[in-house]
Write a protein that holds these residues in place. Structure first.
Motif, PDB file in Angstrom:
ATOM      1  N   ARG A  63      -3.850  13.214   5.223  1.00  0.00           N
ATOM      2  CA  ARG A  63      -2.920  14.047   5.846  1.00  0.00           C
ATOM      3  C   ARG A  63      -2.557  15.573   5.080  1.00  0.00           C
ATOM      4  NH1 ARG A  63       0.418  12.094   9.621  1.00  0.00           N
ATOM      5  NH2 ARG A  63       0.740  14.421  10.103  1.00  0.00           N
ATOM      6  N   ASP A  84       6.552   6.664   8.035  1.00  0.00           N
ATOM      7  CA  ASP A  84       7.243   6.591   7.010  1.00  0.00           C
ATOM      8  C   ASP A  84       8.046   7.624   6.674  1.00  0.00           C
ATOM      9  OD1 ASP A  84       8.410   6.499   4.141  1.00  0.00           O
ATOM     10  OD2 ASP A  84       6.589   5.675   3.124  1.00  0.00           O
ATOM     11  N   ASP A  97      -0.476   9.536  -1.663  1.00  0.00           N
ATOM     12  CA  ASP A  97      -0.629   8.588  -0.511  1.00  0.00           C
ATOM     13  C   ASP A  97      -1.022   9.426   0.707  1.00  0.00           C
ATOM     14  OD1 ASP A  97      -0.031   6.929   1.570  1.00  0.00           O
ATOM     15  OD2 ASP A  97       1.601   6.075   0.621  1.00  0.00           O
ATOM     16  N   LEU A  98      -0.390  10.558   0.867  1.00  0.00           N
ATOM     17  CA  LEU A  98      -0.511  11.556   1.832  1.00  0.00           C
ATOM     18  C   LEU A  98      -2.135  11.843   1.861  1.00  0.00           C
ATOM     19  CD1 LEU A  98       2.847  13.336   2.143  1.00  0.00           C
ATOM     20  CD2 LEU A  98       1.772  11.738   3.947  1.00  0.00           C
ATOM     21  N   THR A 128       4.079   9.740  10.015  1.00  0.00           N
ATOM     22  CA  THR A 128       3.440   8.828   9.276  1.00  0.00           C
ATOM     23  C   THR A 128       3.816   7.263   9.454  1.00  0.00           C
ATOM     24  OG1 THR A 128       4.663   8.855   7.298  1.00  0.00           O
ATOM     25  CG2 THR A 128       2.918  10.360   7.531  1.00  0.00           C
ATOM     26  N   LEU A 145      -4.521  10.487   0.319  1.00  0.00           N
ATOM     27  CA  LEU A 145      -5.356   9.236   0.581  1.00  0.00           C
ATOM     28  C   LEU A 145      -5.458   9.057   1.994  1.00  0.00           C
ATOM     29  CD1 LEU A 145      -4.357   6.956  -2.287  1.00  0.00           C
ATOM     30  CD2 LEU A 145      -6.712   7.907  -1.623  1.00  0.00           C
ATOM     31  N   ARG A 146      -4.377   9.479   2.978  1.00  0.00           N
ATOM     32  CA  ARG A 146      -4.355   9.044   4.522  1.00  0.00           C
ATOM     33  C   ARG A 146      -4.890  10.474   5.272  1.00  0.00           C
ATOM     34  NH1 ARG A 146       1.039   6.339   6.064  1.00  0.00           N
ATOM     35  NH2 ARG A 146       1.564   5.165   4.253  1.00  0.00           N
ATOM     36  N   ASP A 172       0.891  -1.187  -0.083  1.00  0.00           N
ATOM     37  CA  ASP A 172      -0.104   0.151  -0.064  1.00  0.00           C
ATOM     38  C   ASP A 172       0.821   1.322  -0.033  1.00  0.00           C
ATOM     39  OD1 ASP A 172      -2.378  -1.437   0.036  1.00  0.00           O
ATOM     40  OD2 ASP A 172      -2.324  -1.578   2.224  1.00  0.00           O
ATOM     41  N   ASP A 173       2.176   1.074  -0.143  1.00  0.00           N
ATOM     42  CA  ASP A 173       3.032   2.142  -0.154  1.00  0.00           C
ATOM     43  C   ASP A 173       3.205   2.630  -1.524  1.00  0.00           C
ATOM     44  OD1 ASP A 173       5.324   3.883  -0.289  1.00  0.00           O
ATOM     45  OD2 ASP A 173       6.093   3.084   1.555  1.00  0.00           O
TER      46      ASP A 173
END
Length: 211
Positions: free
Chosen positions: A44, A62, A38-39, A60, A41-42, A3-4
């Motif tokens: 953030r 990461d 990605d950020l 995070t 979607l999170r 998922d990264d």
């Protein structure tokens, strides 16, 4: 690392024959864009009047994403795609190497390039299969996992032909466009930045700043 998005994008862009990214300057931009998606979607990263906003202060987990978060406040998405892109790509490569996904051979001369080999071809093969299913599948694009739609949009924008061929670009233009359009639900400016990637890449070849 399934998922990264930064690692997934890197593995999709990796060329086994070249022992590295298919096109390093393009991959720098694709990996940066993947980090921003990605950020978002999170939850953030968001947007206020075209300017990127940050939610929360917790790390995070990461370090690559945490570095992008520190870059983010007060900038546009397009600026953030370009900003520190070389650093971010190297950090992703180092993370994959530390995880045993890549083996690294350092250059013998100061002007050489390091060679990067994927240790398990099953990883990029599985990613290719995921994006291929998103591209060729019958399910509506809105039902595709958000990560897969994003990877499809980025691979198409970056002209990663091992993932989205020139014929695919023509035949599945509507699905690619819908996948890119799905980013607008995260932030309208993020969608625009991904759509602008082909022109951003051309500018990068002319020595664009923001490394």
């Amino acid at each position: 690392m399934n998922d990264d998005l930064t690692c997934c994008m890197y593995l999709l862009a990796h060329d086994a024959a070249a022992e590295g990214p298919y096109d390093r300057p393009r991959t720098e931009l694709l990996v940066r864009a993947a980090a921003l998606i990605d950020l978002a979607l999170r939850g953030r990263l968001g947007e206020d009047g075209g300017t990127v906003t940050v939610s929360g202060t917790a790390p995070t987990g990461d370090p690559v994403l945490d570095g992008v978060l520190r870059d983010a406040p007060g900038h546009t998405w397009k600026h953030l795609v370009r900003r520190h892109r070389k650093r971010t790509l190297t950090e992703v490569e180092n993370r994959l190497a530390a995880a045993g996904v890549l083996t690294v051979k350092e250059p013998r001369t100061p002007f050489g390039t390091r060679r990067l080999t994927v240790t398990d071809r099953a990883l990029p093969d599985a990613l290719h299969a995921r994006v291929s299913a998103a591209l060729h599948g019958d399910d509506p694009v809105r039902e595709i996992p958000a990560a897969d739609a994003a990877l499809l949009a980025l691979a198409a924008a970056g002209d990663v032909r091992s993932v989205v061929s020139r014929q695919d670009q023509k035949t599945f233009r509507a699905r690619i466009d819908a996948g890119t359009g799905s980013l607008a639900a995260l932030a309208p400016g993020l969608e625009k930045a991904v759509r602008a990637l082909p022109m951003t890449m051309i500018a990068a070849q002319g020595g664009m700043g923001g490394s």
